[in-house]
Design a protein around this motif. Structure first.
Motif, short mmCIF file in Angstrom:
data_model
loop_
_atom_site.label_atom_id
_atom_site.label_comp_id
_atom_site.label_asym_id
_atom_site.label_seq_id
_atom_site.Cartn_x
_atom_site.Cartn_y
_atom_site.Cartn_z
N ASP A 71 39.88 38.59 44.33
CA ASP A 71 39.56 39.97 43.97
C ASP A 71 40.78 40.74 43.46
OD1 ASP A 71 36.91 39.70 44.53
OD2 ASP A 71 36.91 40.88 46.37
N ALA A 72 41.95 40.38 43.88
CA ALA A 72 43.16 41.04 43.37
C ALA A 72 43.30 40.83 41.87
CB ALA A 72 44.40 40.52 44.10
N MET A 73 42.74 39.74 41.39
CA MET A 73 42.82 39.39 39.97
C MET A 73 41.58 39.84 39.21
SD MET A 73 43.37 35.55 38.44
CE MET A 73 44.12 35.25 36.84
N HIS A 74 40.41 39.68 39.82
CA HIS A 74 39.16 39.84 39.05
C HIS A 74 38.01 40.38 39.90
CE1 HIS A 74 37.89 36.14 41.05
NE2 HIS A 74 39.00 35.57 40.63
N VAL A 75 38.24 41.41 40.70
CA VAL A 75 37.13 41.95 41.47
C VAL A 75 35.98 42.26 40.52
CG1 VAL A 75 38.04 44.32 41.34
CG2 VAL A 75 36.44 43.70 43.16
N MET A 76 34.77 41.86 40.92
CA MET A 76 33.61 42.02 40.04
C MET A 76 32.41 42.46 40.86
SD MET A 76 32.70 38.00 39.22
CE MET A 76 34.39 37.56 38.78
N GLY A 77 31.45 43.06 40.20
CA GLY A 77 30.23 43.46 40.88
C GLY A 77 29.48 42.25 41.40
N PRO A 78 28.55 42.46 42.34
CA PRO A 78 27.84 41.35 42.98
C PRO A 78 26.66 40.82 42.19
CG PRO A 78 27.09 43.42 43.91
CD PRO A 78 28.16 43.77 42.90
N PHE A 79 26.51 41.23 40.94
CA PHE A 79 25.28 40.99 40.20
C PHE A 79 25.04 39.53 39.83
CE2 PHE A 79 27.36 45.01 38.99
CZ PHE A 79 26.57 45.85 39.76
N VAL A 125 49.80 36.66 50.19
CA VAL A 125 49.44 37.93 50.84
C VAL A 125 47.93 38.02 50.92
CG1 VAL A 125 49.61 40.43 50.76
CG2 VAL A 125 51.53 39.04 49.96
N GLY A 126 47.41 38.08 52.14
CA GLY A 126 45.97 38.20 52.35
C GLY A 126 45.37 36.93 52.94
N GLY A 127 44.78 37.08 54.12
CA GLY A 127 44.18 35.94 54.80
C GLY A 127 42.67 35.95 54.75
N GLY A 128 42.13 36.40 53.63
CA GLY A 128 40.69 36.32 53.41
C GLY A 128 40.32 34.97 52.80
N ILE A 129 39.18 34.93 52.14
CA ILE A 129 38.68 33.67 51.60
C ILE A 129 39.64 33.08 50.59
CG2 ILE A 129 36.84 32.65 50.17
CD1 ILE A 129 34.91 34.65 51.55
N CYS A 130 40.08 33.87 49.62
CA CYS A 130 40.95 33.34 48.56
C CYS A 130 42.31 32.93 49.09
CB CYS A 130 41.08 34.36 47.43
SG CYS A 130 41.99 33.72 46.01
N GLY A 164 49.31 37.02 45.39
CA GLY A 164 48.54 38.12 45.96
C GLY A 164 47.06 37.80 46.02
N CYS A 165 46.56 37.64 47.22
CA CYS A 165 45.12 37.44 47.45
C CYS A 165 44.65 38.58 48.36
CB CYS A 165 44.86 36.09 48.10
SG CYS A 165 45.42 34.68 47.12
N ASP A 166 45.14 39.77 48.06
CA ASP A 166 44.97 40.91 48.95
C ASP A 166 43.91 41.90 48.47
OD1 ASP A 166 46.85 41.21 46.91
OD2 ASP A 166 48.00 42.73 47.96
N GLY A 167 42.92 41.40 47.75
CA GLY A 167 41.72 42.17 47.48
C GLY A 167 41.83 43.19 46.38
N ALA A 168 40.80 44.03 46.29
CA ALA A 168 40.69 44.99 45.19
C ALA A 168 41.79 46.04 45.22
CB ALA A 168 39.32 45.66 45.25
N HIS A 169 42.31 46.35 46.41
CA HIS A 169 43.39 47.34 46.53
C HIS A 169 44.72 46.61 46.72
CE1 HIS A 169 40.30 50.41 46.87
NE2 HIS A 169 39.72 49.69 47.81
N SER A 170 45.03 45.73 45.82
CA SER A 170 46.13 44.80 45.97
C SER A 170 47.50 45.43 45.73
CB SER A 170 45.94 43.63 45.00
OG SER A 170 47.09 42.82 44.93
N VAL A 171 48.40 45.26 46.70
CA VAL A 171 49.78 45.68 46.53
C VAL A 171 50.47 44.80 45.50
CG1 VAL A 171 52.00 45.95 47.72
CG2 VAL A 171 49.88 46.55 48.89
#
Length: 403
Positions: free
Chosen positions: A291-299, A12-17, A153-160
């Protein structure tokens, strides 16, 4: 819930991951289907920094050589504190770091996949276990239902998918960030370095991608404006220019000349380190990555590179197990297959958990340092970071292993 289609592996999710995971599986001879809610390839955001560990993963995915032609290698990092009249340059990079356009990265990953791997216009509404087999049933917005043997699930920070696993929702820093791209048709003439200009709270970053294109970001304390207006490119540009009006004119000019279609304004999110440590990242044959697993700040600039690592490790773990069995087996053999899939996912989680814990802890501390207004809290955070991360750049030396 009745299903109309049964597929071995659904991502699920056609982004980078998601695309990287599908490519990792494809390179091991394993088919998958990527469900992407957009109608075309999705490249949300302007650009993404890829650090040495990310390039090692891209080498394993077979797309690094193509992407190296799209971006210049960065030679050094320069930090300028405007309010202190101080400047610091970190020695030239001994390993490869580049900033890629997200569209270039997504396209390269997609072009490595067989035709038909990505199914567009597929928004996932919910996931339920099949009462007979326990395999996940994926309900789409058009009413159709897909039964998957393995769901990633590779569907980002708001992951279903993360919601199905029962993971806690990401938390919010009291920080916002604007990101953009600016093209200089006659060339920008900038050195190939990552430059950060720091005010007392606000920071501007600038990274050349090639001779004409520059990626930049602005980050500051506080909450972003109302979401209804924060998606308007003209508002984002005006808001950013107003925020950085005390910075050098060349930075204001860069923002004014930016591509409006690439401007994004976001509230910075993260999955807490303790949730990485304690989170249950598998339920049956379902897991998450990126990000569905470990969304993190850009720092640290590690979000994208860590997602590429996930793809390689997950592809390897599944391939090691699936090549020994027929995943389409039914009956008693099906339960054996489910156990084998569970073992593969557990191995993936085991390999990734401590790596992700270190990254999330370091980014959490850096984010806490950025948003704190207390001198004592900042001092305590910096002291803790010096104890825990004696080499602050050690995270780039990691190798996720061969695919």
């Amino acid at each position: 819930m009745e299903y109309g289609e049964e597929i071995d592996i659904v991502i699920v999710g056609g982004g980078i991951c998601g695309l990287a995971t599908a490519l990792a599986l494809h390179r091991k001879g394993i088919k998958s289907l990527v469900l992407e809610r957009s109608e075309t390839l999705r490249a949300t955001g302007a650009a993404i920094g890829v650090l040495p560990n990310g390039w090692r993963a891209l080498d394993q995915l077979g797309v690094a050589s193509k992407l190296r032609h799209t971006a210049l290698p960065l030679q050094r990092q320069r930090d300028i504190w405007l309010y202190r009249n101080k400047e610091e340059t970190i020695k030239p990079q001994s390993e490869e770091s580049r900033c890629l356009q997200r569209s270039d990265l997504v396209t390269a990953l997609a072009e490595g996949l067989p035709h038909g791997t990505i199914r567009f216009g597929c928004q996932v509404l919910s996931i339920q276990p099949d009462p007979l087999t326990s395999y996940p049933l994926i309900q789409l917005h058009n009413g159709s239902v897909i039964k998957a043997k393995i769901l990633i699930g590779c569907d980002g920070a708001h992951s279903v998918v993360a919601d199905f696993l029962g993971l806690k929702p990401p938390k919010l820093f009291v920080l916002w960030a604007v990101r953009g791209l600016t093209c200089y048709p006659n060339g920008h003439g900038l050195p190939t370095e990552f430059t950060r200009l720091r005010g007392e709270n606000l920071m501007i970053g600038r990274i050349p991608i090639d001779d004409k294109l520059v990626h930049w970001f602005v980050a500051d304390q506080g909450y972003p404006p109302d979401s209804n207006i924060s998606k308007d490119p003209e508002f984002i540009r005006e808001f950013t220019v107003e925020s950085i009006k005390a910075f050098p004119e060349e930075m204001l000019d860069m923002v004014r000349r930016s591509d409006p279609e690439k401007l994004t304004l976001t509230h910075i999110r993260y999955r807490a380190p303790w949730d990485i440590l304690l989170g249950k990242f598998r339920k049956g044959t379902v897991t998450v990555a990126g990000d569905a697993m470990h969304v993190m700040g850009p720092f640290l600039g590690q979000g994208g590179s860590a997602a590429l690592e996930d793809a390689v490790v997950l592809g390897r773990c599944l391939a090691q197990k699936l090549h020994q069995f027929d995943i389409s087996a039914e009956g008693r053999q099906m339960r054996i297959i489910q156990n084998v899939i569970g073992e593969a996912i557990d191995q993936f989680v085991k390999e990734r958990r401590m790596r992700l814990l270190k990254l999330s802890l370091q980014t959490y501390l850096l984010g806490s340092l950025r948003q704190s207004s207390s001198s004592l809290a900042k001092f305590a955070t910096m002291a803790l970071m010096m104890i825990l991360f004696r080499d602050p750049n050690a995270h780039t030396q990691y190798y996720c292993g061969d695919l």
